[in-house]
Scaffold this active site. Structure first.
Site, PDB file in Angstrom:
ATOM      1  N   GLU A 113       0.854  -1.197   0.000  1.00  0.00           N
ATOM      2  CA  GLU A 113       0.000   0.000   0.000  1.00  0.00           C
ATOM      3  C   GLU A 113       0.887   1.242   0.000  1.00  0.00           C
ATOM      4  O   GLU A 113       2.106   1.147   0.218  1.00  0.00           O
ATOM      5  CB  GLU A 113      -0.933  -0.007   1.212  1.00  0.00           C
ATOM      6  CG  GLU A 113      -1.991  -1.108   1.114  1.00  0.00           C
ATOM      7  CD  GLU A 113      -2.980  -1.128   2.259  1.00  0.00           C
ATOM      8  OE1 GLU A 113      -2.756  -0.418   3.255  1.00  0.00           O
ATOM      9  OE2 GLU A 113      -3.966  -1.845   2.152  1.00  0.00           O
ATOM     10  N   HIS A 237      -8.944   9.667   2.607  1.00  0.00           N
ATOM     11  CA  HIS A 237      -8.493   8.582   1.726  1.00  0.00           C
ATOM     12  C   HIS A 237      -8.662   9.069   0.290  1.00  0.00           C
ATOM     13  O   HIS A 237      -9.684   9.661  -0.049  1.00  0.00           O
ATOM     14  CB  HIS A 237      -9.338   7.330   1.974  1.00  0.00           C
ATOM     15  CG  HIS A 237      -8.731   6.082   1.434  1.00  0.00           C
ATOM     16  ND1 HIS A 237      -8.602   5.838   0.087  1.00  0.00           N
ATOM     17  CD2 HIS A 237      -8.193   5.009   2.054  1.00  0.00           C
ATOM     18  CE1 HIS A 237      -8.014   4.647  -0.084  1.00  0.00           C
ATOM     19  NE2 HIS A 237      -7.750   4.131   1.102  1.00  0.00           N
ATOM     20  N   ARG A 285      -0.762   8.868   1.734  1.00  0.00           N
ATOM     21  CA  ARG A 285      -2.146   9.229   1.470  1.00  0.00           C
ATOM     22  C   ARG A 285      -2.425  10.721   1.387  1.00  0.00           C
ATOM     23  O   ARG A 285      -3.249  11.162   0.596  1.00  0.00           O
ATOM     24  CB  ARG A 285      -2.968   8.702   2.625  1.00  0.00           C
ATOM     25  CG  ARG A 285      -3.951   7.745   2.188  1.00  0.00           C
ATOM     26  CD  ARG A 285      -4.567   7.105   3.355  1.00  0.00           C
ATOM     27  NE  ARG A 285      -4.508   5.683   3.106  1.00  0.00           N
ATOM     28  CZ  ARG A 285      -4.975   4.794   3.937  1.00  0.00           C
ATOM     29  NH1 ARG A 285      -5.500   5.170   5.072  1.00  0.00           N
ATOM     30  NH2 ARG A 285      -4.912   3.538   3.630  1.00  0.00           N
ATOM     31  N   HIS A 346     -11.387   9.608   6.204  1.00  0.00           N
ATOM     32  CA  HIS A 346     -11.186   8.165   6.377  1.00  0.00           C
ATOM     33  C   HIS A 346     -10.738   7.769   7.775  1.00  0.00           C
ATOM     34  O   HIS A 346     -11.129   6.727   8.281  1.00  0.00           O
ATOM     35  CB  HIS A 346     -10.136   7.715   5.358  1.00  0.00           C
ATOM     36  CG  HIS A 346      -9.847   6.252   5.374  1.00  0.00           C
ATOM     37  ND1 HIS A 346     -10.818   5.309   5.105  1.00  0.00           N
ATOM     38  CD2 HIS A 346      -8.706   5.555   5.620  1.00  0.00           C
ATOM     39  CE1 HIS A 346     -10.281   4.094   5.175  1.00  0.00           C
ATOM     40  NE2 HIS A 346      -9.005   4.214   5.503  1.00  0.00           N
ATOM     41  N   ARG A 381      -1.498   8.939   9.092  1.00  0.00           N
ATOM     42  CA  ARG A 381      -1.337   7.507   9.361  1.00  0.00           C
ATOM     43  C   ARG A 381      -0.858   6.751   8.120  1.00  0.00           C
ATOM     44  O   ARG A 381      -1.399   6.914   7.028  1.00  0.00           O
ATOM     45  CB  ARG A 381      -2.662   6.910   9.804  1.00  0.00           C
ATOM     46  CG  ARG A 381      -2.644   5.414   9.944  1.00  0.00           C
ATOM     47  CD  ARG A 381      -3.945   4.921  10.485  1.00  0.00           C
ATOM     48  NE  ARG A 381      -5.038   5.075   9.566  1.00  0.00           N
ATOM     49  CZ  ARG A 381      -5.409   4.140   8.698  1.00  0.00           C
ATOM     50  NH1 ARG A 381      -4.765   2.995   8.621  1.00  0.00           N
ATOM     51  NH2 ARG A 381      -6.445   4.350   7.905  1.00  0.00           N
TER      52      ARG A 381
END
Ligand code: FAD
Ligand code: SIN
Length: 528
Positions: A113, A237, A285, A346, A381
C-alpha cells in the site's frame, strides 16, 4: 435502577475493544458495550489489511522509517517502535483465533500500500476487517468471562462528579449508557474502564467511516477532563467510490499497490508524476488525496479515475473479489473500465492522549484504537497501521489493568441518571438539520486544503450551534441521535481549535496561510 457493577467495562466492540476484552477475560469479568450492533464500527469495514514485518527482506527499521515519513515526523518514536515490534506477535494471535489470512505457499501473502517501501500487508482478500471482526467476536462470544451488550450508547463517563457522595475527582468509574431499546439510561460501574469507541469521521459530509463514527469517546473523555491531541490531523483517503447512490464505499489502496493508476478522466493523463514523480500512486495518502482534490478542482471534475483494467480479469477478480462484486452490482466492470473515485474523510489520527500502557490522563480510564492519539500516526497515518495499533494497544491496556489491579478500588455508590426534568422531543428535525450543517461546513471549511479565514468561519458556526445543542440536550430525553450530535459538535470544535493553533503545514494539515513546515515539531495538545 441501581448501578450494575463489573470488574472491567469496555466501551466498543471493534478490534481494540475485543482485543482488550479477550486478554482481560483470562483473569477478570468483562462487560463490552456497543452502540448499535456488535459489528457496527470501522473494524468490520477495513479492506486492505494489517501491516507487519514478516518478510525476510524487510526490517522493523524500514517499517519505522515509513511510518515516520508518512507521519511527517510528528510521530512519537517510542510508540512507533513499540507497535511495530509487537506486530508479528499480534498477527500470530489472530492466526490462532482463526483469521483466514491469504497465503503464498507456506507464508502469509503480503500486499503493498501507499507509503510502504516493502510488501508487508497481511490480508483476507479485500475484506480483512470483516474476517478479523468475525474471529474476535466468535472468541468473545465463546468466553464465559465476557458479556457483550449491543444497543447501548454511552452518554458520559461516570467520574467523581457523579459519586453519591460527590468527590469531584477525575477518577473514572464507568459510564452512563442509553439502552437503545428501552430508552432508559443505565449506570455501568467498574474498577477499570477502557474506551475503544473508534473515530470521529462522520463529522465530515463525505467519509468512508460507518454511521456511528461520531467521536463519542473523544468527546466523553474531553468532558471528563482528559487531554486530546492533534485533532487537526484528519486523514482523507484518496479513493472513495464516486456514485450517486452509494456514498461511502472505499476502493482499497491495495488496488494501487497491485498496479492501479490514477488518471484525469478528461485528459486521460496519469497525473501523479506532477505531484510525486518518484512514488507516483504509492505516495503517502495525504499527498495522493491532495493531488486528487487538486485535479478535481482545477479541471472542474466530479471525480478522477482509478484504473486497473490493464491487469488480467483473473488477477483483478482474484485480488479484489468484494470490490469487483460491489462495482458489478452498480454497473461498473473494473476489469474493463476505470473506477470513478473522490477523496473522503477516512481516519481520525488525533484523539485522547495515551501512554504506552494505554493510560489516559484520568485514573481508572484506559483507551485504545482510533479514539486515541498514541503517538503512532503523527501527522498522517501510514496505511494499515491502525488495526495494528488496536491489537497492540488493546493488549497493552489489558496488561496494565491486570498489573495494577490491586491498586484499583471498588467503585463507590454513584448517582442514577436524572431524567425527571426532561421531556420527549417533538423536534427531531432540529437534530437532523444541525447534523447536516456541521458535516457540510466541516467538509467545505476544514477539509483537505484549509485557510485561516475558513477555519474562523467554521469556529463561528460551531459557537452558535453549541448554544442551541446544549439547550436542546438539557431539555429533552436523550436519544442516540442527540448523543451523537452533541459529540460531533464537540469534536468539530476540537478539530477547528487544533487547526487554528497550528501555524504551519504538516502532513494532513495543509493551510494556504502557512504553507511551510516548521523545523520544530510540536503536538497540538488541548487541555480541558
Ligand atoms: P471501531 O472498530 O470503529 O469500533 C468502535 C466501537 O465503539 C463499536 O463497537 C461502536 O459500536 C462502539 N461505540 C462507539 N460509540 C459508542 C458509544 N457512545 N457507546 C458505546 N459504544 C460505542 N485500518 C487498517 O489498519 N487497515 C485497513 O485495511 C483499513 N481499512 C479501512 C477501511 C474503511 C472503510 C475504514 C472506515 C477504515 C479502515 N481502516 C483500516 C481503519 C480501521 O478500520 C479503524 O481504525 C479500526 O478498525 C478502529 O477500530 P476501533 O476498535 O478503534 O474502533
Ligand atoms: C485501504 O484498504 O485502502 C485502507 C487501508 C487503511 O486505511 O489502512
Amino acid at each position: 435502577m441501581t448501578a450494575i457493577q463489573h470488574d472491567v467495562l469496555i466501551i466498543g466492540s471493534g478490534a481494540a475493544g475485543l482485543t482488550a476484552a479477550l486478554a482481560l477475560a483470562e483473569h477478570k469479568r468483562v462487560l463490552v458495550l456497543a452502540k448499535g450492533g456488535l459489528a457496527s464500527g470501522s473494524t468490520a469495514w477495513a479492506q486492505g489489511g494489517i501491516a507487519a514485518v514478516l518478510d525476510a527482506g524487510d526490517t522493523f527499521e524500514n517499517h519505522v522509517r515509513d511510518t515516520m515519513v508518512a507521519g511527517a515526523r510528528l510521530n512519537d518514536i517510542e510508540s512507533v517502535e513499540f507497535v511495530i515490534e509487537n506486530a508479528p506477535a499480534a498477527i500470530d494471535r489472530l492466526v490462532e483465533l482463526g483469521v483466514p489470512f491469504n497465503t503464498d505457499g507456506e507464508d502469509l501473502h503480503l500486499t503493498r500500500e501507499g507509503g510502504h517501501s516493502h510488501r508487508r500487508i497481511v490480508h483476507v482478500n479485500d475484506a480483512t476487517g470483516w474476517a478479523v471482526q468475525a474471529a474476535l467476536l466468535k472468541a468473545a462470544e465463546e468466553n464465559p468471562n465476557i458479556t457483550l451488550l449491543p444497543g447501548r450508547a454511552c452518554v458520559d463517563l461516570i467520574t467523581g462528579q457523579h459519586e453519591a457522595r460527590y468527590s469531584g475527582s477525575g477518577r473514572v468509574w464507568g459510564a452512563y449508557a442509553l439502552n437503545e431499546e428501552s430508552g432508559e439510561v443505565e449506570a455501568h460501574v467498574a474498577r477499570a474502564t477502557v474506551l475503544a469507541s473508534g473515530g470521529a469521521g462522520r463529522v465530515y459530509q463525505f467519509s468512508t467511516a460507518p454511521r456511528g463514527a461520531t467521536g463519542d469517546g473523544i468527546a466523553m473523555a474531553w468532558r471528563a477532563g482528559a487531554r486530546v491531541s492533534n485533532m487537526e490531523m484528519m486523514q482523507f483517503h484518496p479513493t472513495c467510490l464516486y456514485n450517486l447512490e452509494v456514498k461511502n464505499f472505499l476502493i482499497t489502496e491495495a488496488v494501487r499497490g497491485e498496479g492501479g493508476h490514477l488518471r484525469n478522466p478528461v485528459t486521460g493523463q496519469r497525473y501523479m508524476e506532477q505531484y510525486d514523480p518518484e512514488r507516483m500512486e504509492l505516495a503517502p495518502r495525504d499527498i495522493v488525496a491532495r493531488a486528487n482534490d487538486d485535479q478535481i478542482k482545477r479541471y472542474g471534475l466530479d471525480y478522477v479515475h482509478l484504473d486497473i483494467s490493464h491487469e488480467t480479469p483473473e488477477f483483478v477478480k482474484g485480488h479484489f473479489p468484494t470490490i469487483y462484486d460491489k462495482l458489478m452490482g452498480l454497473g461498473i466492470d473494473m476489469t474493463k473500465e476505470p473506477i470513478p473515485v473522490v477523496p473522503a474523510q477516512h481516519y481520525t489520527c488525533g484523539g485522547v492522549l495515551v501512554d504506552l500502557a494505554a493510560r489516559t490522563d484520568l485514573p481508572g480510564l484506559w483507551a485504545a484504537g482510533e479514539v486515541t492519539e498514541s503517538g503512532l500516526h503523527g501527522a498522517n497515518r501510514l496505511a494499515s497501521n491502525s488495526l495494528l495499533e488496536c491489537f497492540v494497544f488493546g493488549e497493552a491496556a489489558a496488561k496494565d489493568i491486570l498489573a495494577s489491579w490491586d491498586t484499583l478500588s471498588d467503585p463507590p455508590p454513584v448517582k442514577q441518571w436524572d431524567a425527571s426534568r426532561v421531556t420527549d422531543s417533538d423536534e427531531e428535525v432540529v437534530i437532523k438539520q444541525n447534523w447536516t450543517e456541521i458535516r457540510r461546513f466541516m467538509w467545505n471549511y476544514v477539509g483537505i486544503v484549509r485557510t485561516t479565514k475558513r477555519l474562523e468561519r467554521a469556529a463561528h458556526r460551531i459557537e452558535m450551534l453549541g448554544r442551541e445543542i446544549e439547550d436542546y440536550y438539557g431539555s429533552f430525553r436523550v436519544t442516540t441521535d442527540l448523543i451523537e450530535l452533541r459529540n460531533l459538535h464537540q469534536c468539530a470544535e476540537l478539530i477547528v481549535k487544533s487547526a487554528l493553533a497550528r501555524h504551519e503545514s504538516r502532513g494532513l494539515h495543509y493551510t494556504l496561510d502557512y504553507p511551510e513546515t516548521d523545523e520544530v515539531v510540536r503536538d497540538t495538545v488541548l487541555v480541558p
